[in-house]
Design a protein around this motif. Structure first.
Motif, mmCIF file in Angstrom:
data_model
loop_
_atom_site.group_PDB
_atom_site.id
_atom_site.type_symbol
_atom_site.label_atom_id
_atom_site.label_comp_id
_atom_site.label_asym_id
_atom_site.label_seq_id
_atom_site.Cartn_x
_atom_site.Cartn_y
_atom_site.Cartn_z
ATOM 1 N N GLU A 1 2.031 -5.898 -8.583
ATOM 2 C CA GLU A 1 0.807 -5.352 -8.324
ATOM 3 C C GLU A 1 0.361 -4.470 -7.287
ATOM 4 O O GLU A 1 -0.343 -3.544 -7.463
ATOM 5 N N LYS A 2 1.201 -4.936 -6.019
ATOM 6 C CA LYS A 2 1.030 -4.041 -4.989
ATOM 7 C C LYS A 2 1.588 -2.424 -5.272
ATOM 8 O O LYS A 2 1.240 -1.575 -4.922
ATOM 9 N N CYS A 3 2.897 -2.638 -5.930
ATOM 10 C CA CYS A 3 3.442 -1.315 -6.102
ATOM 11 C C CYS A 3 2.608 -0.141 -7.001
ATOM 12 O O CYS A 3 2.649 0.817 -6.954
ATOM 13 N N GLN A 4 2.002 -1.216 -7.930
ATOM 14 C CA GLN A 4 1.065 -0.358 -9.077
ATOM 15 C C GLN A 4 -0.168 0.027 -8.151
ATOM 16 O O GLN A 4 -0.444 1.309 -8.389
ATOM 17 N N GLU A 5 -0.556 -0.632 -7.309
ATOM 18 C CA GLU A 5 -1.592 -0.025 -6.667
ATOM 19 C C GLU A 5 -1.251 1.201 -5.705
ATOM 20 O O GLU A 5 -2.382 1.866 -5.479
ATOM 21 N N LEU A 6 -0.250 1.005 -5.299
ATOM 22 C CA LEU A 6 0.301 2.145 -4.445
ATOM 23 C C LEU A 6 0.557 3.308 -5.263
ATOM 24 O O LEU A 6 0.559 4.352 -4.558
ATOM 25 N N GLY A 7 0.661 3.203 -6.438
ATOM 26 C CA GLY A 7 1.047 4.368 -7.139
ATOM 27 C C GLY A 7 2.542 4.664 -7.904
ATOM 28 O O GLY A 7 2.749 5.856 -8.073
ATOM 29 N N LYS B 1 2.482 7.903 -1.027
ATOM 30 C CA LYS B 1 1.359 8.178 -2.090
ATOM 31 C C LYS B 1 0.161 8.520 -1.270
ATOM 32 O O LYS B 1 -0.917 8.873 -1.787
ATOM 33 N N HIS C 1 2.945 -10.556 -7.450
ATOM 34 C CA HIS C 1 2.270 -9.725 -6.030
ATOM 35 C C HIS C 1 2.731 -8.531 -5.784
ATOM 36 O O HIS C 1 2.294 -7.401 -5.605
#
Length: 147
Positions: free
Chosen positions: A105-111, A82, A102
């Motif tokens: 959320e981290k995967c969603q933030e990374l795309g 990403k 966690h």
């Protein structure tokens, strides 16, 4: 999803890979599958796709990604993809045993495009794969390599 789309599956567990592949077939997804046994294999193949000038490398693909893998974890693979102008076009479905907030959320933030926790019970796993199969049947996947 186009018939020529390649499904990359980054999964280190042989049993989980077999279940994923078998259940994708059951949902009617018959695309070519390439297994990547760890995060480093995933990074190597992605770099190859990105840098190839071969016409046959210019096929659309998507990645089903486990988070907990040896050598390089799925978070690093996702961040690498990403963070790259070409590779960020590849849809990523995170399919993992990491069901904590966690990790999500981290995967969603990374795309990531979809986050699915691998259910322990077989019937629920089949149900989750049916949802992924439906997603794959309607998604449009872009060609990555623009060389």
């Amino acid at each position: 999803m186009r018939e020529d789309t390649i499904i990359l599956i980054a999964e280190d567990d042989d049993g989980h890979f077999a279940l994923i592949e078998r259940n994708l077939l059951r949902t009617g997804i018959s695309n070519r599958v390439i297994r990547l046994r760890d995060g480093q294999e995933a990074l190597d193949l992605l770099a190859q796709l990105k840098n190839s000038s071969e016409p046959k490398a210019k096929k659309p693909c998507l990645l089903i990604l486990d988070i907990r893998m040896p050598k390089v974890d799925g978070f690093e693979v996702l961040a690498y993809m990403k963070g790259d102008d070409l590779l960020k076009k590849i849809p990523v479905i995170v399919l993992t045993t990491a069901g904590d907030r966690h990790a999500l959320e981290k995967c969603q933030e990374l795309g990531c495009n979809m986050y699915v926790v691998k259910p322990v019970e077989y019937d629920k796993f089949v149900e989750a794969m049916n949802r992924i199969g439906h997603f794959l049947s309607i998604i449009e996947v872009p060609v990555v390599n623009t060389n």
